[in-house]
Design a protein around this motif. Structure first.
Motif, PDB file in Angstrom:
ATOM      1  N   LEU A  62       0.986  -1.334  -0.603  1.00  0.00           N
ATOM      2  CA  LEU A  62       0.183  -0.014   0.118  1.00  0.00           C
ATOM      3  C   LEU A  62       1.030   1.682  -0.052  1.00  0.00           C
ATOM      4  O   LEU A  62       0.431   2.210  -0.704  1.00  0.00           O
ATOM      5  CB  LEU A  62      -0.978  -0.017   1.560  1.00  0.00           C
ATOM      6  N   GLU A  97       2.237   1.706  -4.073  1.00  0.00           N
ATOM      7  CA  GLU A  97       0.682   2.517  -4.635  1.00  0.00           C
ATOM      8  C   GLU A  97       0.835   3.470  -4.071  1.00  0.00           C
ATOM      9  O   GLU A  97       0.706   4.947  -5.190  1.00  0.00           O
ATOM     10  CB  GLU A  97      -0.117   1.946  -4.279  1.00  0.00           C
ATOM     11  N   VAL A  98       0.725   3.602  -2.879  1.00  0.00           N
ATOM     12  CA  VAL A  98       0.656   5.927  -2.908  1.00  0.00           C
ATOM     13  C   VAL A  98       1.812   6.414  -3.033  1.00  0.00           C
ATOM     14  O   VAL A  98       1.823   7.328  -3.825  1.00  0.00           O
ATOM     15  CB  VAL A  98       0.168   6.207  -1.478  1.00  0.00           C
ATOM     16  N   LYS A 104      -2.183   5.352  -6.889  1.00  0.00           N
ATOM     17  CA  LYS A 104      -3.230   5.055  -5.875  1.00  0.00           C
ATOM     18  C   LYS A 104      -3.021   5.953  -4.712  1.00  0.00           C
ATOM     19  O   LYS A 104      -2.084   6.747  -4.193  1.00  0.00           O
ATOM     20  CB  LYS A 104      -3.664   3.740  -5.630  1.00  0.00           C
ATOM     21  N   ASN A 105      -4.422   6.684  -3.822  1.00  0.00           N
ATOM     22  CA  ASN A 105      -4.489   6.636  -2.387  1.00  0.00           C
ATOM     23  C   ASN A 105      -5.241   5.287  -1.867  1.00  0.00           C
ATOM     24  O   ASN A 105      -6.296   5.132  -2.380  1.00  0.00           O
ATOM     25  CB  ASN A 105      -5.471   8.230  -3.087  1.00  0.00           C
ATOM     26  N   HIS A 106      -4.973   5.628  -0.220  1.00  0.00           N
ATOM     27  CA  HIS A 106      -5.282   4.311   0.375  1.00  0.00           C
ATOM     28  C   HIS A 106      -6.567   4.939   1.056  1.00  0.00           C
ATOM     29  O   HIS A 106      -5.279   5.913   2.195  1.00  0.00           O
ATOM     30  CB  HIS A 106      -4.310   3.170  -0.309  1.00  0.00           C
ATOM     31  N   LYS A 123      -6.632  13.052  -1.163  1.00  0.00           N
ATOM     32  CA  LYS A 123      -5.935  12.641  -2.194  1.00  0.00           C
ATOM     33  C   LYS A 123      -4.359  13.257  -1.875  1.00  0.00           C
ATOM     34  O   LYS A 123      -4.073  14.019  -1.379  1.00  0.00           O
ATOM     35  CB  LYS A 123      -6.033  13.622  -3.786  1.00  0.00           C
ATOM     36  N   GLY A 124      -3.237  11.878  -2.675  1.00  0.00           N
ATOM     37  CA  GLY A 124      -2.565  11.997  -2.445  1.00  0.00           C
ATOM     38  C   GLY A 124      -1.485  11.764  -0.715  1.00  0.00           C
ATOM     39  O   GLY A 124      -0.521  11.866  -0.800  1.00  0.00           O
ATOM     40  N   LYS A 125      -2.926  10.725  -0.527  1.00  0.00           N
ATOM     41  CA  LYS A 125      -2.405  10.627   1.073  1.00  0.00           C
ATOM     42  C   LYS A 125      -2.462   9.053   0.669  1.00  0.00           C
ATOM     43  O   LYS A 125      -3.265   8.294   0.291  1.00  0.00           O
ATOM     44  CB  LYS A 125      -3.120  11.342   2.086  1.00  0.00           C
ATOM     45  N   LEU A 126      -2.214   8.576   2.488  1.00  0.00           N
ATOM     46  CA  LEU A 126      -2.028   7.028   2.755  1.00  0.00           C
ATOM     47  C   LEU A 126      -2.789   7.632   4.283  1.00  0.00           C
ATOM     48  O   LEU A 126      -2.616   7.998   5.230  1.00  0.00           O
ATOM     49  CB  LEU A 126      -0.750   6.120   2.756  1.00  0.00           C
ATOM     50  N   SER A 142     -10.326   1.290   1.092  1.00  0.00           N
ATOM     51  CA  SER A 142      -9.610   0.941   0.667  1.00  0.00           C
ATOM     52  C   SER A 142      -9.626  -1.064   0.796  1.00  0.00           C
ATOM     53  O   SER A 142      -9.009  -1.855  -0.286  1.00  0.00           O
ATOM     54  CB  SER A 142      -8.106   1.406  -0.166  1.00  0.00           C
ATOM     55  N   HIS A 144       4.832  13.425  -0.154  1.00  0.00           N
ATOM     56  CA  HIS A 144       3.314  11.835   0.019  1.00  0.00           C
ATOM     57  C   HIS A 144       2.952  11.817   1.709  1.00  0.00           C
ATOM     58  O   HIS A 144       4.204  12.074   2.465  1.00  0.00           O
ATOM     59  CB  HIS A 144       3.714  10.799  -0.872  1.00  0.00           C
TER      60      HIS A 144
END
Length: 624
Positions: A317, A320-321, A326-328, A425-428, A444, A398
Motif C-alpha cells: 500500500l 502504491e501511494v 493510488k490513494n488509500h 488526494k495523494g495520501k495514505l 480501500s 507524500h
C-alpha cells in the motif's frame, strides 16, 4: 438445561426437608423479598430502589417468580403468596448484592504545603494572591475536584492535610483511567491560574494498585466500602514530590508504558504540572516550546512478531501511494492487545524511512470532540485540526496520516474523519480502531488483527523472557544497581548470572507452555505474562485491561465468581443449587455471559470461561 436436570435441581435444592413439601414450589430468599414488595403494591422500579439492585435484575426475578407460582400477573402472585412462609437459607450460601471485590484503581493525590496556603492570609504585596483568600482557594479546588469526579466517573476524597484525592476505576474501570488522571492533574493546575505562587508549589502523587470495594452484583460501586493502601501511597508521593512535580508510583509508570502508544520499552520520566497538557510519550514532552507538528524523529521500525502478512500488505500500500498510482484509506481493526498501536508505529517509521511526511494522531475519550494528541510529541490538537490535515494538499511530498484508537472518538467525529479521508488526494490514511461502524466510509482495505498462532506467541514469549533476563542481569551487575545480596544470591541459585544465563531446563519449558496457554493468542497478554512470569498473580496491567472490558458488559459477577472457584465445569442447575438461586435467573445470566464472549456452553451443557485469563482474573478479584 434439560427437563431432567431441572427436576433434579428442584428436588435436591429446594425440597430436601419433609416440612417444605407443603410449601411447593419454594422460592429463593430474593424471590421472597420481591413477592413481599409486590404484595405491598410496589412496582418494579420501587423494588429495585428498595433492594438496591438493577431494574433488569428485578424483571428477571419477577419472570422467574411468576413461572414458579404458575401465575400471569402481580395480583395473582400476591394472593398466591399470602399463605406462604419464608424459608431460612444457610448463612454460608448467602450471596449479597454488595460483593467485596479486589479492583485495580488509580489514585491522584494533590498536596499544597500549609505554608503556601498560609501565604493566602499574608500581605498582598508579599504574594500574587489576595489576602484572606486561603478558604476561597480550598473551596475552588474542591469544586474543581468535584467536577472532575463527575466528568471521569471517579471518587473524590477530602482530607485535612491534603487538597484531595481522585480515585479512578472503582465505579467503572477503563484503559484510559491513567490518562484521565493526568488530564485531571492538569485541570487542577489550571484552576490555580490566578494564583501563580501556588501553581509553582503544587505537588502531586499518582499511584496505582488494588482496592477492596463493595460492588453491585451486576457491576458498579455499591457506595459502601473502599479500602486501599494506594491512597496512602499517593499521599506519600505527593508530600515528597518537588514543587511543581507530579510524582509517579511504580505501577502508575508501568501502566503509562503499557497502555500508551510508545509501548513498554519507553521509560516515563518524572512529570511536571506545567507540561501535563502534553501526554508523556516522546522525549520532548517536558518542553512546551517544541513544535507540535508532524513526526520528525527517525528511528528504527519496531519489531513485530507473527504479523508478516499484514506487514507485507502495508508495504504494498505504501508503494502504491508513494509511486502516485493510488490513494488509500486503510482500516486496522482488532481488539485490545492485538497490536494496533504497534502496527501504527511501524507505519509511521516506515513512512519516515521512505521520506514521507507523517502525521500521527492518538485518540483519547472525553469531551464533545474527544481528545487528540500528536505522537510522539504528545502535544494536544483539536478534532478540526485533524480534519484539516486530512483535507489539506501540501505538495511537499507524500503524506501519511495515522489515526490510532479512533474508536475512542465520538461517533460523529469518527464518521466525519472517514468521510474526509475517503476523499483525500495523494495520501495514505490509516485509521485503527477496535471495530468500525457500518456507517463508516468503505476503505480501500481492512487489515484485521486476529489471534496469533501458537508458534508466534511462543516466539514472542521467548523474546520477552530473554529481554527480562537481560534487564535483570543489568540490574544485578550494572554500576547503578541497588540490589540486596540476598536478591542476587537467589537469582544466582535460580541459574541466572552474568556467566550463566537461564538454561533451557524442563522448568523453563513448562513455564513457556503455561504462558502460551494463558496468552491464548493475544500478543499483549504474552508480553505482560512473560515480563511478570515470576509473580503468583495476574500482572496489574492485565487486570486493568481485562477489567475495563468486563465492566462494560454488566454481567452477573456472582455467577462468574461461582464458576471461577469450581475445579470442574458446572451446569446451570449445579450453579443455581450452589448459589441458592432459581435456575431460570441463572440461565438468563449465563446466556448473557455467553453472548458477551465471556463464557461458553460446552457440548455437555457445562459452562466454562472462553479465555483462561478471564477465569484467573475473576478468581483473583474475589474477596471472601
Amino acid at each position: 438445561m434439560n427437563q431432567e436436570a431441572s427436576n433434579k435441581y428442584s428436588t435436591t435444592a429446594f425440597l430436601n426437608r419433609e416440612a417444605e413439601l407443603e410449601l411447593l414450589p419454594e422460592l429463593t430468599q430474593r424471590q421472597q423479598q420481591i413477592l413481599a414488595l409486590i404484595k405491598a403494591g410496589k412496582v418494579n422500579k420501587e423494588i429495585a430502589n428498595e433492594l438496591g439492585i438493577g431494574l433488569g435484575t428485578v424483571k428477571q426475578h419477577v419472570v422467574a417468580l411468576f413461572k414458579k407460582l404458575n401465575v400471569s400477573n402481580r395480583t395473582m402472585a400476591a394472593s398466591q403468596g399470602l399463605k406462604r412462609e419464608p424459608l431460612a437459607r444457610p448463612e454460608s450460601a448467602e450471596i449479597s448484592e454488595g460483593m467485596l471485590e479486589r479492583r485495580p484503581c488509580i489514585v491522584l493525590s494533590i498536596f499544597l504545603p500549609d505554608t503556601s496556603l498560609r501565604a493566602c492570609s499574608g500581605p498582598a504585596e508579599a504574594a500574587s494572591i489576595k489576602p484572606g483568600s486561603r478558604g476561597i482557594v480550598r473551596e475552588e479546588l474542591h469544586l474543581t475536584f468535584s467536577a472532575l469526579a463527575g466528568t471521569h466517573d471517579a471518587l473524590f476524597l477530602t482530607s485535612k492535610n491534603y487538597i484531595g484525592e481522585l480515585i479512578f476505576g472503582i465505579q467503572r474501570g477503563t484503559e484510559q483511567d491513567i490518562f484521565k488522571a493526568l488530564r485531571a492533574a492538569r485541570a487542577v493546575f489550571d484552576a490555580l491560574a490566578d494564583y501563580p505562587d501556588l501553581t509553582q508549589d503544587l505537588r502531586g502523587g499518582l499511584a496505582a494498585g488494588f482496592a477492596i470495594s463493595t460492588m453491585n452484583r451486576h457491576g458498579g460501586w455499591s457506595g459502601e466500602v473502599v479500602a486501599s493502601a494506594v491512597i496512602a501511597q499517593a499521599r506519600e508521593l505527593a508530600s515528597n514530590a518537588a514543587p511543581g512535580e507530579l510524582a509517579l508510583g511504580a505501577l502508575a509508570k508501568t501502566l503509562l508504558e503499557v497502555t500508551g502508544p510508545s509501548g513498554p520499552d519507553v521509560a516515563i520520566p518524572c512529570l511536571l504540572f506545567k507540561t501535563l497538557n502534553r501526554m508523556p510519550w516522546g522525549k520532548n514532552h517536558q518542553h512546551p516550546e517544541s513544535q507540535a507538528g508532524a513526526c520528525e524523529e527517525l528511528s528504527s521500525e519496531p519489531s513485530i512478531v507473527g504479523r508478516d502478512a499484514e506487514l507485507e500488505r502495508l508495504e504494498i500500500l505504501f508503494s502504491e501511494v508513494f509511486k502516485g498510482k493510488k490513494n488509500h484509506l486503510v482500516y486496522i481493526e482488532g481488539e485490545t492487545g492485538m497490536g494496533k498501536s504497534l502496527l501504527c508505529r511501524y507505519a509511521a517509521e516506515h513512512g519516515l524511512n521512505m521520506k514521507g511526511r507523517i502525521h500521527h494522531f492518538v485518540c483519547h475519550s472525553g469531551g464533545e470532540e474527544g481528545n487528540l494528541y500528536m505522537f510522539p510529541s504528545g502535544a494536544p490538537v483539536t478534532a478540526q485540526a485533524m480534519l484539516h490535515c486530512l483535507r489539506s494538499v501540501t505538495g511537499r511530498g507524500h503524506d501519511v496520516i495515522i489515526l490510532d484508537d479512533a474508536h475512542l472518538l465520538p461517533p460523529n467525529i469518527l464518521m466525519k474523519a472517514t468521510e474526509v479521508a475517503s476523499a483525500a488526494k495523494g495520501k495514505l490514511v490509516i485509521i485503527a480502531a477496535r471495530k468500525f461502524s457500518k456507517y463508516a466510509m468503505p476503505p480501500s482495505e481492512t487489515i484485521r488483527l486476529g489471534h496469533l498462532s501458537k508458534t508466534a506467541i511462543e516466539n514472542l514469549i521467548t523474546q520477552s523472557l530473554a529481554q527480562w533476563e537481560k534487564d535483570t542481569l543489568k540490574t544485578i551487575d550494572g554500576a547503578d544497581a541497588v540490589v540486596r545480596p540476598l536478591d542476587k544470591a537467589l537469582l544466582s541459585v535460580g541459574g541466572l548470572t552474568q556467566d550463566r544465563p537461564l538454561r533451557q531446563t524442563q522448568d523453563r519449558r513448562d513455564t513457556i507452555d503455561t504462558l502460551v496457554q494463558n496468552a491464548s493468542g493475544v500478543p499483549l497478554f504474552a508480553i505482560e505474562l512473560a515480563r511478570h512470569h515470576q509473580g503468583d498473580t495476574l500482572p496489574f496491567s492485565l487486570h486493568v485491561v481485562i477489567n475495563a472490558r468486563m465492566d462494560g458488559l454488566k454481567l452477573d459477577h456472582a455467577l462468574l465468581r461461582q464458576i471461577s472457584k469450581s475445579p470442574t465445569r458446572l451446569t446451570v442447575a449445579e450453579i443455581a443449587e450452589a448459589m441458592w438461586e432459581s435456575p431460570e435467573v441463572i440461565q438468563i445470566a449465563a446466556e448473557q455471559a455467553c453472548a458477551s464472549g465471556v463464557l461458553r456452553l460446552d457440548e455437555d451443557s457445562r459452562l466454562s470461561f472462553v479465555h483462561p485469563l478471564l477465569r484467573i482474573l475473576v478468581k483473583q478479584s474475589g474477596v471472601e
